[in-house]
Design an enzyme around this catalytic site. Structure first.
Site, PDB file in Angstrom:
ATOM      1  N   GLU A 105      12.319  39.726  66.301  1.00 29.17           N
ATOM      2  CA  GLU A 105      13.548  40.016  67.065  1.00 29.17           C
ATOM      3  C   GLU A 105      14.244  41.263  66.504  1.00 29.17           C
ATOM      4  OE1 GLU A 105      14.703  38.702  69.743  1.00 29.17           O
ATOM      5  OE2 GLU A 105      13.991  36.632  69.898  1.00 29.17           O
TER       6      GLU A 105
ATOM      7  N   LYS B 158      22.003  26.368  74.312  1.00 31.97           N
ATOM      8  CA  LYS B 158      21.622  27.781  74.288  1.00 31.97           C
ATOM      9  C   LYS B 158      20.231  28.000  73.687  1.00 31.97           C
ATOM     10  CE  LYS B 158      26.414  29.483  74.401  1.00 31.97           C
ATOM     11  NZ  LYS B 158      27.344  30.545  73.936  1.00 31.97           N
TER      12      LYS B 158
ATOM     13  N   TYR C 138      35.938  34.972  58.878  1.00 30.40           N
ATOM     14  CA  TYR C 138      37.330  34.669  59.235  1.00 30.40           C
ATOM     15  C   TYR C 138      38.217  34.673  58.000  1.00 30.40           C
ATOM     16  CZ  TYR C 138      34.974  33.351  63.488  1.00 30.40           C
ATOM     17  OH  TYR C 138      34.191  33.395  64.617  1.00 30.40           O
TER      18      TYR C 138
ATOM     19  N   LYS D 128      22.692  35.480  61.929  1.00 30.33           N
ATOM     20  CA  LYS D 128      23.813  34.577  62.206  1.00 30.33           C
ATOM     21  C   LYS D 128      23.293  33.200  62.555  1.00 30.33           C
ATOM     22  CE  LYS D 128      27.296  33.918  65.735  1.00 30.33           C
ATOM     23  NZ  LYS D 128      27.873  34.380  66.962  1.00 30.33           N
TER      24      LYS D 128
ATOM     25  N   ARG E 227      33.657  27.740  69.706  1.00 24.31           N
ATOM     26  CA  ARG E 227      33.690  27.349  71.124  1.00 24.31           C
ATOM     27  C   ARG E 227      34.985  26.598  71.429  1.00 24.31           C
ATOM     28  NH1 ARG E 227      27.254  25.674  71.469  1.00 24.31           N
ATOM     29  NH2 ARG E 227      26.466  27.761  70.976  1.00 24.31           N
TER      30      ARG E 227
ATOM     31  N   SER F 206      32.085  30.190  62.386  1.00 22.85           N
ATOM     32  CA  SER F 206      33.233  29.284  62.417  1.00 22.85           C
ATOM     33  C   SER F 206      32.979  27.972  61.676  1.00 22.85           C
ATOM     34  CB  SER F 206      33.621  29.009  63.868  1.00 22.85           C
ATOM     35  OG  SER F 206      32.513  28.511  64.601  1.00 22.85           O
TER      36      SER F 206
ATOM     37  N   LYS G  40      19.943  35.534  65.953  1.00 23.38           N
ATOM     38  CA  LYS G  40      21.039  34.591  66.184  1.00 23.38           C
ATOM     39  C   LYS G  40      20.439  33.249  66.555  1.00 23.38           C
ATOM     40  CE  LYS G  40      25.098  33.679  68.992  1.00 23.38           C
ATOM     41  NZ  LYS G  40      26.095  34.240  69.924  1.00 23.38           N
TER      42      LYS G  40
END
Ligand code: PBG
Length: 303
Positions: free
Chosen positions: A216, A200, A296, A231, A188, A257, A178
């Protein structure tokens, strides 16, 4: 006959935002066609999507600031919004696969995925919070818990916690690769979960790194992840492709998004054929190696 790839409803996981109330459908301004739904409407929509062949939904609770604190206390409330939504869904549509997100941000007054102290994220202290959250979600009936927080060691910790509490059949879908991405902005907005301070980048990955993604992913599989995720999707198709080759577990990709928003924004202006561009983008994600796609747009494609 000679097509190598196609899109089927069975490939999709539909992310949904839930809010308190009844009959509530509050549009997300930066995501045309996406609303925060109260539980009654969310269950109806999930039922329609399941009837159309979409096997799974991923849930994200949109909470008022009054429910947020620095330790994400609300995340383990069995009567919390998320837990009630999971129970409603499993009762109404038992065969629908319900996926819940494990991370502090929807519940955190700091807007971070981990505990913040003096401007730093406390990795190991956060693991306890994540474990309690995952167990609470499994208790409510979640089929798959999906840690999206990117803390180190969380998959092993969550697997142990689930097993200790008897949830040996609850799967883990790890957000393994990610990236710290500019494409999460509209999400957000939907949850009002942007970090209050900083960014982040100390826990999510650097967009420049692909080999690190393999590390990872391999760590998460060793720790017990049943499925892994890359992602965002479209800017990271190369990563998706090498991850697909590197592991044998199912690989998910999240069309996030911002990817959704930019296609819709261009379509609204008449600059793109929105439906064709969306299908092409999703086909590209599947071709690059995704077994499952969070999008979505999932419902709009098939209902
Ligand atoms: C939070 C989380 C994020 C998304 C899913 N889970 C945002 C973030 O890390 O800030 C993003 C999804 C999207 O943009 O569609 N742990």
């Amino acid at each position: 006959m000679v097509r190598e790839t196609d899109l089927s409803p069975a490939d999709f996981i539909w992310p949904l935002f839930v809010v308190e109330g009844t009959g509530e459908s509050i549009p997300v301004a930066s995501m045309p066609g996406v609303s925060r739904l109260s539980r009654d409407l969310l269950v109806q929509q999930a039922r329609d999507a399941f009837a159309a062949g979409i096997p799974a939904v991923a849930l994200f609770p949109a909470l008022p600031d009054s429910r947020k604190d620095s330790m994400a206390t609300e995340s383990v409330n069995q009567d919390g919004l998320l837990q009630r939504t999971v129970r409603d869904l499993k009762e109404a549509v038992p065969d629908l696969c319900v996926i819940t997100d494990v991370a502090m941000d929807p519940y955190s007054s700091d807007g971070h995925d981990g505990i913040v102290k003096d401007g730093e994220i406390l990795n190991d202290e956060t693991l306890d919070v994540l474990c309690a959250m995952a167990v609470s979600q499994a208790q409510a009936g979640a089929d798959i818990v999906a840690p999206s927080d990117m803390m180190d060691g969380r998959v092993a910790a969550i697997r142990d916690a689930l097993d200790e509490h008897g949830f040996t059949n609850t799967c883990i879908l790890a957000y393994s690769a990610k990236y710290a991405s500019a494409f999460y902005g509209p999400f957000r907005d939907a949850l009002d979960s942007a970090p209050k301070h900083g960014d982040k980048k100390t826990y999510q990955m650097d967009a420049a790194n692909a080999r690190e993604a393999l590390r990872e992913v391999e760590l998460d599989v060793e720790e017990g992840a049943d499925m892994v995720m890359v992602k965002p999707a479209m800017p990271y198709l190369d990563v998706l492709s090498i991850v697909r080759d590197a592991v044998d577990v199912p690989v998910a990709a999240y069309q996030v998004s911002g990817e959704y928003a930019m296609l819709h924004a261009a379509a609204e202006r008449g600059w793109l054929d929105g439906d064709a561009a969306m299908r092409e983008a999703l086909l590209g994600i599947k071709r690059a190696g995704a077994d499952m796609i969070l999008s979505y747009a999932a419902r709009d494609l098939f209902v």
